[in-house]
Write a protein that holds these residues in place. Structure first.
Motif, PDB file in Angstrom:
ATOM      1  N   GLU A  12      48.582  41.797  48.242  1.00  0.00           N
ATOM      2  CA  GLU A  12      47.833  41.062  47.221  1.00  0.00           C
ATOM      3  C   GLU A  12      46.358  41.108  47.613  1.00  0.00           C
ATOM      4  O   GLU A  12      46.027  40.803  48.757  1.00  0.00           O
ATOM      5  N   GLY A  14      42.248  40.060  47.221  1.00  0.00           N
ATOM      6  CA  GLY A  14      41.296  39.064  46.748  1.00  0.00           C
ATOM      7  C   GLY A  14      40.371  39.720  45.730  1.00  0.00           C
ATOM      8  O   GLY A  14      40.107  40.924  45.806  1.00  0.00           O
ATOM      9  N   ILE A  15      39.893  38.943  44.764  1.00  0.00           N
ATOM     10  CA  ILE A  15      39.051  39.530  43.714  1.00  0.00           C
ATOM     11  C   ILE A  15      37.948  38.563  43.312  1.00  0.00           C
ATOM     12  O   ILE A  15      38.147  37.337  43.315  1.00  0.00           O
ATOM     13  N   SER A  16      36.775  39.104  42.987  1.00  0.00           N
ATOM     14  CA  SER A  16      35.661  38.254  42.573  1.00  0.00           C
ATOM     15  C   SER A  16      34.792  39.039  41.602  1.00  0.00           C
ATOM     16  O   SER A  16      34.649  40.250  41.742  1.00  0.00           O
ATOM     17  N   LYS A  18      31.024  39.299  40.363  1.00  0.00           N
ATOM     18  CA  LYS A  18      29.662  38.856  40.671  1.00  0.00           C
ATOM     19  C   LYS A  18      28.891  38.606  39.382  1.00  0.00           C
ATOM     20  O   LYS A  18      28.996  39.401  38.441  1.00  0.00           O
ATOM     21  N   LEU A  25      40.218  34.595  37.428  1.00  0.00           N
ATOM     22  CA  LEU A  25      40.801  35.589  38.337  1.00  0.00           C
ATOM     23  C   LEU A  25      41.984  36.320  37.717  1.00  0.00           C
ATOM     24  O   LEU A  25      42.241  37.480  38.027  1.00  0.00           O
ATOM     25  N   VAL A  26      42.717  35.623  36.822  1.00  0.00           N
ATOM     26  CA  VAL A  26      43.843  36.296  36.152  1.00  0.00           C
ATOM     27  C   VAL A  26      43.298  37.376  35.225  1.00  0.00           C
ATOM     28  O   VAL A  26      43.783  38.524  35.225  1.00  0.00           O
ATOM     29  N   ALA A  92      47.246  35.389  40.544  1.00  0.00           N
ATOM     30  CA  ALA A  92      45.870  35.712  40.159  1.00  0.00           C
ATOM     31  C   ALA A  92      45.292  36.796  41.065  1.00  0.00           C
ATOM     32  O   ALA A  92      44.115  36.775  41.412  1.00  0.00           O
ATOM     33  N   HIS A  93      46.154  37.735  41.426  1.00  0.00           N
ATOM     34  CA  HIS A  93      45.718  38.811  42.318  1.00  0.00           C
ATOM     35  C   HIS A  93      46.250  40.154  41.837  1.00  0.00           C
ATOM     36  O   HIS A  93      47.410  40.235  41.410  1.00  0.00           O
ATOM     37  N   ILE A 136      34.411  42.830  42.799  1.00  0.00           N
ATOM     38  CA  ILE A 136      34.573  43.113  44.226  1.00  0.00           C
ATOM     39  C   ILE A 136      36.026  42.820  44.595  1.00  0.00           C
ATOM     40  O   ILE A 136      36.578  41.794  44.196  1.00  0.00           O
ATOM     41  N   TYR A 138      38.794  42.589  47.769  1.00  0.00           N
ATOM     42  CA  TYR A 138      38.927  42.457  49.221  1.00  0.00           C
ATOM     43  C   TYR A 138      40.384  42.617  49.629  1.00  0.00           C
ATOM     44  O   TYR A 138      41.271  41.970  49.060  1.00  0.00           O
ATOM     45  N   ASP A 389      35.980  44.569  52.186  1.00  0.00           N
ATOM     46  CA  ASP A 389      35.505  45.033  50.875  1.00  0.00           C
ATOM     47  C   ASP A 389      35.917  46.499  50.691  1.00  0.00           C
ATOM     48  O   ASP A 389      35.644  47.342  51.550  1.00  0.00           O
TER      49      ASP A 389
ATOM     50  N   PHE B  59      33.341  31.950  46.647  1.00  0.00           N
ATOM     51  CA  PHE B  59      34.528  32.816  46.746  1.00  0.00           C
ATOM     52  C   PHE B  59      35.757  31.930  46.900  1.00  0.00           C
ATOM     53  O   PHE B  59      36.120  31.502  47.986  1.00  0.00           O
ATOM     54  N   GLN B  61      39.795  31.643  45.759  1.00  0.00           N
ATOM     55  CA  GLN B  61      40.950  32.364  45.223  1.00  0.00           C
ATOM     56  C   GLN B  61      42.059  31.375  44.898  1.00  0.00           C
ATOM     57  O   GLN B  61      42.086  30.267  45.423  1.00  0.00           O
TER      58      GLN B  61
END
Lengths: 494, 65
Positions: A12, A14-16, A18, A25-26, A92-93, A136, A138, A389, B59, B61
């Protein structure tokens, strides 16, 4: 007869986004996964009928949320890959699952191919955003605020092995293996004892020895009993205690050595001899023992360091693996395991090109020295996060790899090849090849089935043995027939 | 792969508290790495996300598996 080695991992990410006004996130995960599924191919569904995540290995079923069922939603969040893997939105990943592999080297290759798939979809998804926005991704396991997401390993095992044997034999290995499998983390979480830096991303989140849950009160040994194969013959051990790794060497050792330990448990040579008095406390303590010199109490009152426990397992492997079991990959794994333990015993920091947490710590130490920062400085935490990243120009692990500062096991060419080609020696070959050859004739897929959409209706082909469906067994047939002939032939042969 | 060192190591019982010297090949690599790290630290100063404090703070999650 021993069960053949079959390994797969699920990651899974991580997501963001910017410069987004708010983080959905979904939506971001769905955008990324769908951007990859833009091959102009027909929609193929994921067949949830074959899943049973709430079955417990100890013999009962638990009430809980059922997987999604409507077709539109199913196709939006699922992409079945022609390398035999799966790419989808979990919670949400974005999540990537490798195809089934027979050895640790192949597994590293397919896990790394997954990182490229994520990066390709990230680039495609970004085209759909405003100019100043950036996605981004991760490959890590935490937001440092108590929210963890997993990196799970799966190992095929014989159904005959009592689950308690697995718990007894594997727990001391799992709580101490982080010295060579940890990805490193700045700070502590989830109410665990404060620290500047620790070996594992995940250790703070483990609160029980054994259990079914993967999202709260996480257990060191997870009891999910969902083999995705013939349940009379097999179980799939679902290991949830590991970190997501960037280093190829680290992934290789993590899955390779764990698989060897499970072989030893199946042979009956690992019992309770290394049982620890308090594994839940030890997993957090080992994570904070950067010199790897603390001693931990075994149930029989011996006191051993994490390295000594690992060396004791290594001795058993040397003693009990038969010549046939010592394949070239297994031999190489034993050599590398010994090499790492020997060098870590003198100085763990000597593994600064091999093991993720050491690679990361060397980098942070140097950075802190240069700027006279404190460990609590946001830039130090940023450096930790940016190690994971996936962007080649921004990711710090990627930069280390590019500049030749970390050990490389694979060529870039073979990783790229693995994006579109399944392993040849598991049922992933059948799955991936069918997806490539007959995309218009497939209705849905799961780990152990393919539903073909033929002229006379749906035809479900089960793949209950993960080491069947290989190129050797079915390659010739697959290359020479139409989809109807294939289905008929398999029906006839059983 | 330092086979000699490993072979020598295999002959010892696992619990002996003898100091084992780190492998010299690795030590050389570590020295190289320290020099190279300087160049990388210059790069990091350029590529580290700006506004680290805000970025790290935001950040967040959702917990997964």
């Amino acid at each position: 007869m021993a069960v053949p080695t079959i390994i797969g991992t699920e990651t899974e990410f991580g997501i963001s986004v910017k410069n987004a006004r708010e983080q959905d996130l979904v939506a971001a995960s769905t955008l990324v996964v769908n951007a990859y599924n833009s091959r102009n191919l027909p929609t193929i569904l994921w067949d949830y009928a074959q899943e049973s995540p709430l079955m417990d290995a100890r013999g009962f079923t638990v009430d809980g949320e059922n997987p999604p069922s409507d077709d539109a939603n199913n196709s939006v969040i699922n992409d079945i890959l022609i390398n035999g893997g799966r790419y989808y939105v979990d919670h949400a990943h974005p999540e990537y699952c490798t195809p089934e592999c027979t050895n640790a080297r192949d597994l590293v290759k397919y896990e790394k191919a997954g990182e490229l798939i994520l990066e390709l979809s990230r680039l495609a998804a970004e085209q759909l955003l405003l100019d100043n926005q950036e996605i981004i991704i991760y490959k890590n396991n935490t937001d440092y605020k108590g929210h963890s997401y997993g990196s799970h390993e799966n190992y095929l095992m014989s159904r005959k092995i009592p689950f308690t044997d697995i718990v007894n034999g594997l727990t001391p290995f799992l709580v101490t293996r982080q010295i060579f499998t940890g990805s490193g983390k700045v700070g502590a979480e989830n109410g665990a004892e404060d620290t500047d830096f620790q070996i594992s991303q995940r250790a703070d989140f483990f609160e029980k020895e054994v259990g079914l849950s993967t999202m709260v009160e996480r257990p060191i040994i997870n009891t999910r009993d969902e083999p995705h194969a013939d349940s009379k013959l097999y179980r799939r051990l679902h290991v949830i205690v590991g970190d997501s790794n960037m280093s190829e060497f680290t992934i290789y050792l993590k899955v390779g050595i764990t698989s060897i330990i499970l072989q030893l448990i199946e042979k009956g040579v690992v019992g309770s001899q290394f049982a620890l008095q308090d594994p839940v406390a030890v997993i957090k303590s080992v994570s904070r023992d950067l010199d790897c010199r603390n001693k931990y109490s075994l149930k029989d009152d011996r006191n051993w360091t994490a390295i000594e426990i690992q060396q004791a397992y290594l001795e058993l492997a040397h003693k009990h693996l038969s010549p046939e079991e010592r394949t070239p990959v297994v031999e190489d794994l034993l050599d590398k395991w010994e090499y790492v333990l020997t060098n870590m015993k003198s100085d763990p920091m000597s593994m600064g090109q091999h093991i993720d947490w050491v690679i990361k710590k060397r980098l942070i130490d140097a950075y802190i020295d240069r700027h006279a920062f404190k460990w609590t400085d946001a830039r130090v935490r940023m450096l930790d996060l940016q190690y994971h990243d996936l962007r080649p120009e921004k990711g710090l692990y990627a930069r280390l790899l590019k500049n030749g500062h970390v050990e490389r096991l694979l060529s870039q060419e073979e990783v790229v090849h693995a994006i579109q080609h399944p392993p040849l020696d598991t049922r992933a070959y059948f799955r991936g090849t069918c997806l490539r050859k007959y995309p218009n004739s497939i209705h849905s897929v799961s780990w152990n089935s393919i539903v073909f959409n033929g002229p006379t209706g749906f035809d479900k082909i089960m793949m209950e043995r993960p080491h069947f469906g290989t190129q050797e067994i079915i390659g010739e047939l697959l290359n020479s027939c139409t989809v109807d002939e294939l289905v008929n032939q398999i029906r006839t042969d059983g | 792969m330092p086979r000699e060192k490993q072979q020598e190591y295999r002959d010892h019982p696992i619990n002996e508290n003898e100091e084992i010297q780190p492998n010299s090949e690795i030590n050389d690599n570590v020295d190289d790495l320290t020099e190279d790290l300087d160049a990388l630290l210059d790069e990091i100063d350029e590529i580290l996300e700006e506004d680290s404090e805000e970025f790290v703070e935001n950040f967040i999650q959702r917990g997964g598996q």
